[in-house]
Design a protein around this motif. Structure first.
Motif, mmCIF file in Angstrom:
data_model
loop_
_atom_site.group_PDB
_atom_site.id
_atom_site.type_symbol
_atom_site.label_atom_id
_atom_site.label_comp_id
_atom_site.label_asym_id
_atom_site.label_seq_id
_atom_site.Cartn_x
_atom_site.Cartn_y
_atom_site.Cartn_z
ATOM 1 N N THR A 45 0.878 -1.369 -0.029
ATOM 2 C CA THR A 45 -0.100 -0.093 0.204
ATOM 3 C C THR A 45 0.633 1.408 -0.039
ATOM 4 O O THR A 45 0.643 2.217 -0.750
ATOM 5 C CB THR A 45 -0.900 -0.082 1.127
ATOM 6 N N GLN A 46 1.872 1.132 0.831
ATOM 7 C CA GLN A 46 2.731 2.285 0.702
ATOM 8 C C GLN A 46 3.588 2.489 -0.412
ATOM 9 O O GLN A 46 3.720 3.831 -1.005
ATOM 10 C CB GLN A 46 3.786 2.168 1.895
ATOM 11 N N LEU A 47 3.823 1.633 -1.053
ATOM 12 C CA LEU A 47 4.488 1.760 -2.589
ATOM 13 C C LEU A 47 3.828 2.111 -3.556
ATOM 14 O O LEU A 47 4.135 2.806 -4.395
ATOM 15 C CB LEU A 47 5.278 0.305 -2.716
ATOM 16 N N VAL A 48 2.474 1.689 -3.268
ATOM 17 C CA VAL A 48 1.558 2.188 -4.569
ATOM 18 C C VAL A 48 1.071 3.343 -4.492
ATOM 19 O O VAL A 48 1.091 4.269 -5.188
ATOM 20 C CB VAL A 48 0.250 1.182 -4.375
ATOM 21 N N ALA A 50 3.212 5.787 -3.003
ATOM 22 C CA ALA A 50 4.244 6.678 -3.166
ATOM 23 C C ALA A 50 4.181 6.735 -4.839
ATOM 24 O O ALA A 50 4.565 7.803 -5.701
ATOM 25 C CB ALA A 50 5.826 5.924 -2.911
ATOM 26 N N GLU A 51 4.102 5.669 -5.461
ATOM 27 C CA GLU A 51 4.064 5.559 -7.082
ATOM 28 C C GLU A 51 3.075 6.523 -7.577
ATOM 29 O O GLU A 51 3.329 7.387 -8.543
ATOM 30 C CB GLU A 51 3.855 4.107 -7.652
ATOM 31 N N GLN A 52 1.830 6.455 -7.068
ATOM 32 C CA GLN A 52 0.839 7.420 -7.450
ATOM 33 C C GLN A 52 1.145 8.846 -7.245
ATOM 34 O O GLN A 52 0.737 9.597 -8.223
ATOM 35 C CB GLN A 52 -0.421 7.122 -6.799
ATOM 36 N N GLY A 53 1.810 8.990 -6.074
ATOM 37 C CA GLY A 53 2.454 10.567 -6.031
ATOM 38 C C GLY A 53 3.268 10.950 -6.843
ATOM 39 O O GLY A 53 3.137 11.889 -7.433
ATOM 40 N N VAL A 54 4.311 10.145 -7.411
ATOM 41 C CA VAL A 54 5.262 10.533 -8.331
ATOM 42 C C VAL A 54 4.547 10.932 -9.754
ATOM 43 O O VAL A 54 4.988 11.514 -10.463
ATOM 44 C CB VAL A 54 6.173 9.252 -8.328
ATOM 45 N N GLN A 55 3.527 9.876 -9.915
ATOM 46 C CA GLN A 55 2.791 9.893 -11.231
ATOM 47 C C GLN A 55 2.274 11.107 -11.300
ATOM 48 O O GLN A 55 2.107 11.916 -12.227
ATOM 49 C CB GLN A 55 1.696 8.777 -11.441
ATOM 50 N N LYS A 56 1.462 11.627 -10.114
ATOM 51 C CA LYS A 56 0.748 12.954 -10.214
ATOM 52 C C LYS A 56 1.693 14.203 -10.209
ATOM 53 O O LYS A 56 1.725 15.132 -10.747
ATOM 54 C CB LYS A 56 0.252 13.170 -8.786
ATOM 55 N N LEU A 57 2.810 13.875 -9.653
ATOM 56 C CA LEU A 57 4.023 14.857 -9.740
ATOM 57 C C LEU A 57 4.577 15.200 -11.185
ATOM 58 O O LEU A 57 4.748 16.133 -11.670
ATOM 59 C CB LEU A 57 5.253 14.663 -8.920
ATOM 60 N N ALA A 58 4.582 13.869 -12.011
ATOM 61 C CA ALA A 58 4.981 14.140 -13.558
ATOM 62 C C ALA A 58 4.094 14.588 -14.228
ATOM 63 O O ALA A 58 4.467 15.053 -14.987
ATOM 64 C CB ALA A 58 5.513 12.562 -13.943
ATOM 65 N N THR A 59 2.813 14.607 -13.753
ATOM 66 C CA THR A 59 1.876 14.934 -14.680
ATOM 67 C C THR A 59 1.473 16.387 -14.456
ATOM 68 O O THR A 59 0.714 17.113 -14.898
ATOM 69 C CB THR A 59 0.415 14.214 -14.904
ATOM 70 N N LEU A 65 4.708 19.037 -3.375
ATOM 71 C CA LEU A 65 5.899 18.216 -3.417
ATOM 72 C C LEU A 65 6.257 17.580 -2.184
ATOM 73 O O LEU A 65 6.891 16.467 -2.424
ATOM 74 C CB LEU A 65 7.043 19.074 -4.122
ATOM 75 N N HIS A 66 6.088 18.317 -1.104
ATOM 76 C CA HIS A 66 6.783 17.741 0.296
ATOM 77 C C HIS A 66 6.004 16.312 0.773
ATOM 78 O O HIS A 66 6.468 15.418 0.981
ATOM 79 C CB HIS A 66 6.507 18.748 1.635
ATOM 80 N N GLU A 67 4.729 16.475 0.307
ATOM 81 C CA GLU A 67 3.901 15.330 0.547
ATOM 82 C C GLU A 67 4.506 14.090 -0.212
ATOM 83 O O GLU A 67 4.342 12.906 0.340
ATOM 84 C CB GLU A 67 2.308 15.452 0.465
ATOM 85 N N VAL A 68 4.745 14.490 -1.492
ATOM 86 C CA VAL A 68 4.997 13.611 -2.360
ATOM 87 C C VAL A 68 6.258 13.001 -1.966
ATOM 88 O O VAL A 68 6.756 11.386 -1.715
ATOM 89 C CB VAL A 68 5.180 13.909 -3.837
ATOM 90 N N MET A 69 7.177 13.672 -1.471
ATOM 91 C CA MET A 69 8.701 13.576 -1.081
ATOM 92 C C MET A 69 8.542 12.462 0.361
ATOM 93 O O MET A 69 9.249 11.624 0.575
ATOM 94 C CB MET A 69 9.472 14.607 -0.935
ATOM 95 N N LEU A 70 7.638 12.801 1.165
ATOM 96 C CA LEU A 70 7.658 12.194 2.567
ATOM 97 C C LEU A 70 6.821 10.567 2.127
ATOM 98 O O LEU A 70 7.441 9.794 2.726
ATOM 99 C CB LEU A 70 6.443 12.766 3.500
#
Length: 101
Positions: A45-48, A50-59, A65-70
């Motif tokens: 769940t944590q990995l998914v 984080a991956e969704q956060g990175v995808q949102k950051l990329a789009t 940004l801080h929440e994604v990095m956390l």
């Protein structure tokens, strides 16, 4: 032997008997396998997340940004802990297998 030691032994026997009756009744307490399954599910769940956060950051739809990095750091730490636990369990298993009977 003191009375406290005798009481402790009888309490231990009572606990052991009640645990064995629970196991035979089919309502055994959750064991190591259930704990591992739950922790692996939490890690996934944590990995998914984080991956969704990175995808949102990329789009460009990420709000912070801080929440994604956390989230990424939490997922990284959780993965390291899982890897260390796996290594320690395997080492313990190998030590048990090397024991002379």
């Amino acid at each position: 032997m003191s009375m406290a030691a005798i009481d402790a032994i009888s309490a231990l026997q009572t606990t052991t008997m009640s645990a064995s009756t629970q196991a035979t009744a089919g309502t055994a307490a959750p064991g190591f396998a259930n704990w591992v399954e739950q922790e692996v599910s939490n890690l996934n769940t944590q990995l998914v997340t984080a991956e969704q956060g990175v995808q949102k950051l990329a789009t460009g739809t990420a709000e912070n940004l801080h929440e994604v990095m956390l989230q990424l750091e939490q997922a990284r730490l959780a993965m390291q802990v899982a890897s260390q636990v796996r290594s320690r369990v395997l080492e313990a298993y190998q030590d048990v297998m090397r024991m002379q009977v």
